[in-house]
Scaffold this motif. Structure first.
Motif: not given
Length: 467
Positions: A182-191, A287-289, A296-303
């Motif tokens: 996670g970009a804010s020093g906190l775990p990303a949601y779903g990490e 600019g990726f935060f 999604d199954g065996e794939r992952v979407r990072v937002v």
């Protein structure tokens, strides 16, 4: 048993000795060093030379256990910077021959050719499989003051039992406490839920971990040298799309100084990465935060969600979180620490190592005074002493060890006579990378004497910028 430095007098059984004796004679107790990595064993070497009793507690099953986990990676610093002076003297007295001083060792070579022989000299003074879970003062929690400085330290082990010590030198490092995605020093949601598809820094892409990456789309998040090392390795795999995501608006800082870098191997790393991005082999997303990870199954979407609220995303098969490391001071929670609120180093050290103002080569000399806490006799040294600053150099850690041990021996003149010989003094010649390339037998066909990507380079610590 006898080691290199006289008979071992410490009772190494993990049980509490007779309390009254310890409380009345703390000076008879050993100095406990936490961690048998390069800086911890350097502290042991200096303690041995000064005739101070010591015990090294290592959580892993060997010296340099954390380094062994990235043994496939070649470090930036040549051997001349990788060997502590006291350790060298003890090893050479035993018949050990130093490696070529201009060679850039791999992590495995650091362990096999230096750390393992050094630990062997100390015999039973180095204990493996001894993970420290807590440190306090005998009969004193953090609040109690009366008699505190005369009370020995209590070092509790995760496997049960505890030891007493006159002082504690914590060189346990940060490799087991990576930063979150996670970009804010906190775990990303779903990490956490996608944890089996997320790897941390410096996987063995071209070796043991190859099957996890080859033929899959890999997203690397992070702008440091660990990220660059992984990206260069991934770029060599066939049919393996590679995406690189960074928070900055551009990658100029990540590319580094190129030919002007005082550590040529480090400069070559950035130059080669720049070429691959320009050629389109590596897709750069700026600019990726990182905000959320959606499986999604065996794939992952990072937002990504930037400070303005704008979103973008990357869908990949695997993610490498090369986002750095942070110190864990939990084992010292009952000690009186004075930590900088930003970096997590000592308050006195923080302005000297602040990455907003310093690179690893411009860090001023520092030692026991800057590393001291309100808890007398406790020091964190090595990469842990730098908190979140990625400006640590192994040579700096060795000087920390020398200064701290001098202070523990009561030699404050030596403790305060701190000197550093860092790469930006001109010792690293611009021809080092070319010489290394010739010795290894690699050729890139690219001007500037670049190290080939089969020879990845990273920090000596595995997570800093400048090992």
């Amino acid at each position: 048993m006898s080691g290199c430095c006289g008979p071992v007098t410490t009772n190494t059984t993990a049980v509490e000795p007779e309390p009254g004796r310890q409380a009345s004679r703390p000076g008879d107790l050993p100095v406990v060093v936490v961690g048998a990595g390069p800086v911890g064993l350097a502290a042991a070497a200096h303690l041995a030379e000064r005739g101070l009793d010591f015990l090294v507690l290592e959580a892993g099953d060997r010296a340099g256990a954390s380094i062994a986990r990235w043994g496939h990676v070649r470090v930036f610093s040549p051997w001349t910077y990788d060997i502590d002076a006291a350790a060298r003297r003890l090893l050479e007295a035993s018949g050990w021959q130093a490696p070529d001083p201009e060679w850039l060792p791999t992590g495995a070579e650091l362990v096999e050719e230096y750390l393992a022989p050094l630990a062997a000299l100390f015999g039973e003074r180095v204990r493996f499989g001894a993970k420290v879970s807590a440190i306090s003062r005998l009969g004193h929690d953090r609040v109690r003051t009366a008699g505190r400085e005369q009370a020995p330290f209590v070092v509790r082990l995760a496997g049960g039992g505890e030891l007493h010590a006159r002082a504690v030198v914590d060189a346990s490092g940060t490799y087991d406490t990576p930063n979150v995605l996670g970009a804010s020093g906190l775990p990303a949601y779903g990490e956490a839920e996608a944890g089996d598809l997320i790897d941390h820094a410096l996987p063995d892409v071209l070796g043991a971990d190859r099957d996890r990456y080859e033929g899959r789309h890999v997203l690397v998040v992070g702008a440091g040298h660990s990220a660059a090392t992984t990206l260069l390795a991934l770029a060599q795999l066939d049919d393996t799309p590679v995406t690189w995501a960074i928070r900055a608006a551009g990658a100029t800082r990540a590319y580094g100084g190129g030919d002007a870098d005082a550590l040529p191997a480090r400069g070559a790393l950035g130059t080669r990465l720049h070429a691959l991005v320009t050629a389109g082999r590596i897709r750069l997303v700026t600019g990726f935060f990182t905000h959320a990870v959606e499986r999604d199954g065996e794939r992952v979407r990072v937002v990504s969600r930037d400070p303005s609220g704008a979103e973008q995303s990357v869908t990949a098969d695997r993610v490498v979180a090369a986002t750095g490391f942070r110190p864990d001071h939990a084992i010292a929670a009952e000690l009186r620490l004075d930590l900088d609120p930003i970096l997590g180093s000592t308050r006195a050290l923080a302005p000297l190592i602040d990455p907003n103002h310093h690179s690893c080569g411009t860090v001023p000399p520092h030692g026991a005074d800057e590393l001291a806490h309100p808890e007398p006799g406790y020091y964190a040294i090595g990469v842990k002493s730098y908190g979140r600053a990625p400006t640590f150099l192994l040579a700096t850690g060795y000087e920390q060890a020398r200064s701290v041990v001098a202070a523990l021996a009561g030699d404050w003149e030596a403790a305060r006579e701190v000197r550093l010989d860092l790469p930006e003094t001109g010792v690293c010649s611009s021809g080092l990378a070319e010489a290394q390339e010739q010795r290894v037998g690699l050729a890139t066909g690219i001007s500037g004497g670049l190290l080939s990507t089969p020879l990845p380079v990273a920090s000596t610590t595995g997570g800093g910028c400048c090992g």
